[in-house]
Write a protein that holds these residues in place. Structure first.
Motif, PDB file in Angstrom:
ATOM      1  N   ALA A  21       0.715  -1.341  -0.134  1.00 27.69           N
ATOM      2  CA  ALA A  21       0.082  -0.138  -0.008  1.00 27.69           C
ATOM      3  C   ALA A  21       0.789   1.367  -0.212  1.00 27.69           C
ATOM      4  O   ALA A  21       0.452   2.503  -0.323  1.00 27.69           O
ATOM      5  CB  ALA A  21      -0.887  -0.020   1.051  1.00 27.69           C
ATOM      6  N   PHE A  22       2.135   1.029   0.565  1.00 26.05           N
ATOM      7  CA  PHE A  22       3.064   2.262   0.562  1.00 26.05           C
ATOM      8  C   PHE A  22       3.365   2.559  -1.038  1.00 26.05           C
ATOM      9  O   PHE A  22       3.596   1.851  -1.913  1.00 26.05           O
ATOM     10  CB  PHE A  22       4.146   1.957   1.452  1.00 26.05           C
ATOM     11  N   SER A  23       3.985   3.954  -1.212  1.00 30.60           N
ATOM     12  CA  SER A  23       4.469   4.584  -2.383  1.00 30.60           C
ATOM     13  C   SER A  23       5.655   5.169  -2.038  1.00 30.60           C
ATOM     14  O   SER A  23       5.790   5.739  -1.128  1.00 30.60           O
ATOM     15  CB  SER A  23       3.366   5.545  -3.106  1.00 30.60           C
ATOM     16  N   THR A  24       6.387   4.946  -2.923  1.00 31.33           N
ATOM     17  CA  THR A  24       7.831   5.444  -2.749  1.00 31.33           C
ATOM     18  C   THR A  24       7.971   6.999  -3.038  1.00 31.33           C
ATOM     19  O   THR A  24       9.027   7.864  -3.262  1.00 31.33           O
ATOM     20  CB  THR A  24       9.073   4.851  -3.212  1.00 31.33           C
ATOM     21  N   GLY A  25       7.088   7.318  -4.059  1.00 37.30           N
ATOM     22  CA  GLY A  25       6.767   8.853  -4.312  1.00 37.30           C
ATOM     23  C   GLY A  25       7.512   8.871  -5.592  1.00 37.30           C
ATOM     24  O   GLY A  25       7.550  10.064  -6.202  1.00 37.30           O
ATOM     25  N   THR A  26       7.903   8.063  -6.318  1.00 38.16           N
ATOM     26  CA  THR A  26       8.766   7.801  -7.463  1.00 38.16           C
ATOM     27  C   THR A  26       8.505   6.691  -8.088  1.00 38.16           C
ATOM     28  O   THR A  26       8.198   5.562  -7.543  1.00 38.16           O
ATOM     29  CB  THR A  26      10.176   8.166  -7.522  1.00 38.16           C
ATOM     30  N   THR A  27       8.818   6.627  -9.694  1.00 38.11           N
ATOM     31  CA  THR A  27       8.684   5.496 -10.134  1.00 38.11           C
ATOM     32  C   THR A  27      10.007   4.955 -10.461  1.00 38.11           C
ATOM     33  O   THR A  27      10.090   3.817 -11.152  1.00 38.11           O
ATOM     34  CB  THR A  27       8.065   5.834 -11.913  1.00 38.11           C
ATOM     35  N   LEU A  28      10.887   5.266  -9.688  1.00 35.57           N
ATOM     36  CA  LEU A  28      12.257   4.788 -10.054  1.00 35.57           C
ATOM     37  C   LEU A  28      12.576   3.457  -9.211  1.00 35.57           C
ATOM     38  O   LEU A  28      13.265   2.815  -9.611  1.00 35.57           O
ATOM     39  CB  LEU A  28      13.468   5.729  -9.476  1.00 35.57           C
ATOM     40  N   ILE A  29      11.910   3.259  -8.076  1.00 34.19           N
ATOM     41  CA  ILE A  29      12.073   2.115  -7.154  1.00 34.19           C
ATOM     42  C   ILE A  29      10.795   1.595  -6.532  1.00 34.19           C
ATOM     43  O   ILE A  29      10.223   2.876  -5.984  1.00 34.19           O
ATOM     44  CB  ILE A  29      13.343   2.111  -6.359  1.00 34.19           C
ATOM     45  N   GLY A  30      10.358   0.730  -6.482  1.00 34.10           N
ATOM     46  CA  GLY A  30       9.160   0.349  -5.547  1.00 34.10           C
ATOM     47  C   GLY A  30       9.426   0.083  -4.067  1.00 34.10           C
ATOM     48  O   GLY A  30      10.500  -0.080  -3.841  1.00 34.10           O
ATOM     49  N   ALA A  31       8.186   0.156  -3.460  1.00 32.70           N
ATOM     50  CA  ALA A  31       8.284   0.136  -2.053  1.00 32.70           C
ATOM     51  C   ALA A  31       8.710  -1.465  -1.940  1.00 32.70           C
ATOM     52  O   ALA A  31       9.513  -1.559  -0.785  1.00 32.70           O
ATOM     53  CB  ALA A  31       6.920   0.095  -1.537  1.00 32.70           C
TER      54      ALA A  31
END
Lengths: 402, 289
Positions: free
Chosen positions: B126-136
């Motif tokens: 459910a968390f997001s890292t806020g970037t598409t560069l790397i996933g949670a």
């Protein structure tokens, strides 16, 4: 009922009986038997991956075996019991060679039908062709099994990899003539065949629209890197010719990195249970796939009478098989087609005649998508060679207009 | 630049996967001096156990803990029943047992759970890292791996059991003269390795999907990772994994294209081994002649 009517009815009945008997006698003809055929039995051989790396496809052999068990319970075909000798090769070519030799030389089968896999079939292709034993309905999309010149005794069932590539290219160009295309395929013959077909389908003028062409290895853990590169190349259409589990990955990665391209995948990777469910329905929206078979998990066929019939058949003859696995529909369809060929051969059960009939099919199958047919000729040697395109919407595949 | 960063991070993420499995290999190697080829398949089997526990209603962390415990016990059991009797057998016999275990676990997973891939849950989905560069989940893998490494380090460095295990591996004769039960130490090594494998499987599955062949490809990379890092060094295996992961991405993107990226990555690994046979972090072995 007056006299006249009774007479007409009687005459009609006699005529009907005569008509029914006529094609049967005409078809049966004088008896000509090749190895493995007799008045009471017809022997067919098959190597299947019941164990090993491709064991999940073994279900295909089980469906076929169950189908011919049913046929034999009903009295066989043209009065002959059909003995399908389906043996395990563990998807290992050396084993396939050993098993196939045994089937041909000591079990004396009339022909080999529907053996599993490109590698295993390739390992016995020369042997079977040299001995003029039909290598029928090979379960592989490799182009080598559909070449009349080099392998006159081989033919396959499903669309070849080149067919798949060609159809996908045509679909993409139909949808977006100016598409910038990314291409991803497995680094092996099958992947390269598809890529060749794809470029053929695009035509020489449009090949330059491919902005990213990449491969992956079957042993790779992820294809994250490739998908990111394709996105960075600016592609807005993606022909994703990856094996099922990698397609599930690519759907998820493309979604997660926000790459919104027209995502087109292949028949083998369009299974709801194998690909879309694990990838997640929310991430699979808009995915497009070429298909030819009615998928059992697809609710639009829930009320299809023949699919219902298939489910009942599964319950009765193959209860341990999964009714969600499209391989089981596929196996049933191929078994039915094979039965059709044997029936048509009548009493002429020679290798030449079987091959001739298998290469002149023109049959509808209720398990194919509307508009598709099983059609072969001496030059068109994959029984199904066209696809229909589907888009995934909500929880199901929606058939697109041609 | 974006492409470079995303390829590096993506390499780190898949490298963490290789590293986790490499770590499990190292665990067995340090206690037995052998490479367990069934490592990946045992890990897959453990992951299926976790999957089953979750489907019957256990929460993620309870299933996680139970799986690690079950895998540990199973590892000990396998060593005691299958490998202990072969202690004095030639090495080849033991290797054959490893291959046998590979087939047994691979087929058993398929026979019990089928071949359809499952979407394995992740607690950070459910968390997001806020970037598409790397996933949670990728970040989560790295975190868990570092945590696991730290725990293993503390265990081997500061507990007496850890000391006994190291002694039993490095000098079994002296260790047994000192009263260390060498046989049992080896069994504990197997247990630990199976437990580490289970964690690796649970970490890998959300990325590559849970299916019987899940680890077959990963194992190859894990082996490379362990060799680069030094086959007897746990942190080495992890760092080695990350090196292999980043290397294959960069080589594939900028140097030779995807066709040859695996080849080039492996050539570089061979180069490392030629110039530094013990790997980057491995210890040099000295034997008295």
């Amino acid at each position: 009922m007056d006299c006249l009517k009774r007479k007409t009815a009687l005459a009609g009945a006699v005529l009907a009986v005569a008509l029914a008997a006529l094609p049967a006698t005409a078809q049966q003809g004088p008896k000509r038997y090749g190895p493995g055929a007799s008045d009471t039995e017809l022997k067919i051989g098959q190597t299947m991956s019941y164990s090993g790396a491709a064991a999940s496809y073994g279900t295909f052999g089980r469906v076929m075996t169950a189908y011919f068990k049913m046929i034999n319970e009903q009295g066989g075909i043209n009065g002959r019991k059909i003995s399908l000798m389906s043996v395990d090769d563990g998807f290992s070519p050396p084993k396939t060679v050993e098993m196939t030799r045994q089937l041909v030389e000591s079990d004396n089968v009339l022909f080999i039908c529907c053996s599993m896999g490109t590698g295993p079939n390739a390992s016995v292709q020369k042997y079977l062709n040299d001995r003029k034993v039909p290598q029928m309905f090979v379960l592989s999309g490799a182009t080598r099994f559909t070449d009349a010149k080099t392998a006159p005794w081989s033919m396959s069932f499903s669309p070849t990899y080149m067919d798949e590539g060609r159809e996908a290219a045509r679909y993409i160009i139909r949808t977006n003539p100016n598409a910038k295309i990314a291409l991803l395929y497995q680094n092996d013959d099958s992947g390269k065949d598809t890529a060749i077909g794809f470029k053929e389908g695009l035509g020489p003028d449009r090949v330059k629209q491919i902005v990213s062409e990449q491969t992956y290895e079957a042993t790779d853990a992820t294809i994250d890197s490739q998908i990111r590169q394709a996105k960075a190349a600016g592609a807005d259409a993606f022909f994703d010719n990856t094996a099922a589990k990698f397609t599930a990955q690519s759907i998820r990665i493309a979604h997660d990195i926000g790459w919104k391209a027209l995502h087109v995948t292949t028949t083998n990777s369009s299974s709801i249970a194998q690909v879309l469910e694990p990838a997640g329905f929310d991430k699979s929206q808009g995915l497009v796939a070429g298909k030819y078979i009615k998928e059992p998990t697809d609710s639009q066929w829930d009320n299809d009478p023949r699919m219902k019939q298939w489910r009942d058949w599964m319950t009765r003859y193959y209860p341990e098989g999964q009714k969600t696995d499209w391989w089981n529909v596929y196996g049933y369809m191929v078994a039915e087609t094979l039965a059709h060929v044997i029936r048509a051969a009548g009493n002429d059960l020679t290798r030449e005649n079987i091959m001739k009939l298998a290469l002149s099919l023109d049959v509808e199958s209720p398990y194919l998508l509307p508009g598709l047919k099983i059609q072969t000729s001496p030059t068109v040697r994959s029984a199904v060679n066209k696809l229909r395109y589907y888009r995934f919407e909500g929880k199901q595949w929606v058939l697109l207009k041609e | 630049m974006d492409l470079f960063v995303s390829q590096v991070l993506s390499g780190v993420a898949s490298g963490a996967i290789y590293g986790c499995v490499g770590l499990a290999m190292v665990m067995i190697f340090t206690s037995t001096e052998k490479i367990n080829f069934a490592q990946g398949e045992m890990a897959t089997f453990s992951t299926y156990v976790a999957w089953t526990l979750m489907t019957v209603g256990l929460p993620y962390w309870a299933a996680f803990a139970a799986t690690v415990a079950i895998s540990f016990a199973a590892g000990v059991l396998i060593q005691r029943t299958l490998l202990a009797p072969l202690r004095d057998a030639p090495e080849m016999s033991q290797v054959i047992v490893f291959f046998g275990l590979f087939l047994v676990f691979n087929s058993a997973s398929g026979a019990i759970w089928g071949y359809l891939p499952f979407d394995f849950p992740s607690p950070v989905k459910a968390f997001s890292t806020g970037t598409t560069l790397i996933g949670a989940h990728q970040l989560f893998i790295i975190l868990v791996a570092v945590l696991m490494l730290t725990l293993l380090f503390l265990f081997f460095r500061y507990t007496s059991l850890g000391l006994c295990m190291r002694a039993a591996a490095q000098n079994p004769v002296s260790a047994s003269l000192m009263g260390v039960r060498v046989g049992w130490m080896l069994a504990l090594g197997w247990g630990l390795s199976a437990a580490v494998g289970a964690v690796a499987g649970i970490m890998v599955a959300p990325v590559v999907f849970l299916e019987p062949q899940m680890m077959v490809g990963v194992l190859l990379y894990a082996f490379a990772a362990a060799l680069v890092g030094g086959i007897d060094s746990p942190p080495g295996a992890f760092v080695g994994g990350i090196i292999v992961g980043v290397l294959e991405n960069l080589v594939g993107t900028y140097l030779v294209g995807t066709d040859l990226k695996l080849t080039v990555a492996l050539v570089l690994i061979i180069a490392v081994l030629i110039f530094k046979p013990t790997g980057l972090f491995g210890s040099r072995r000295v034997a008295r002649v």
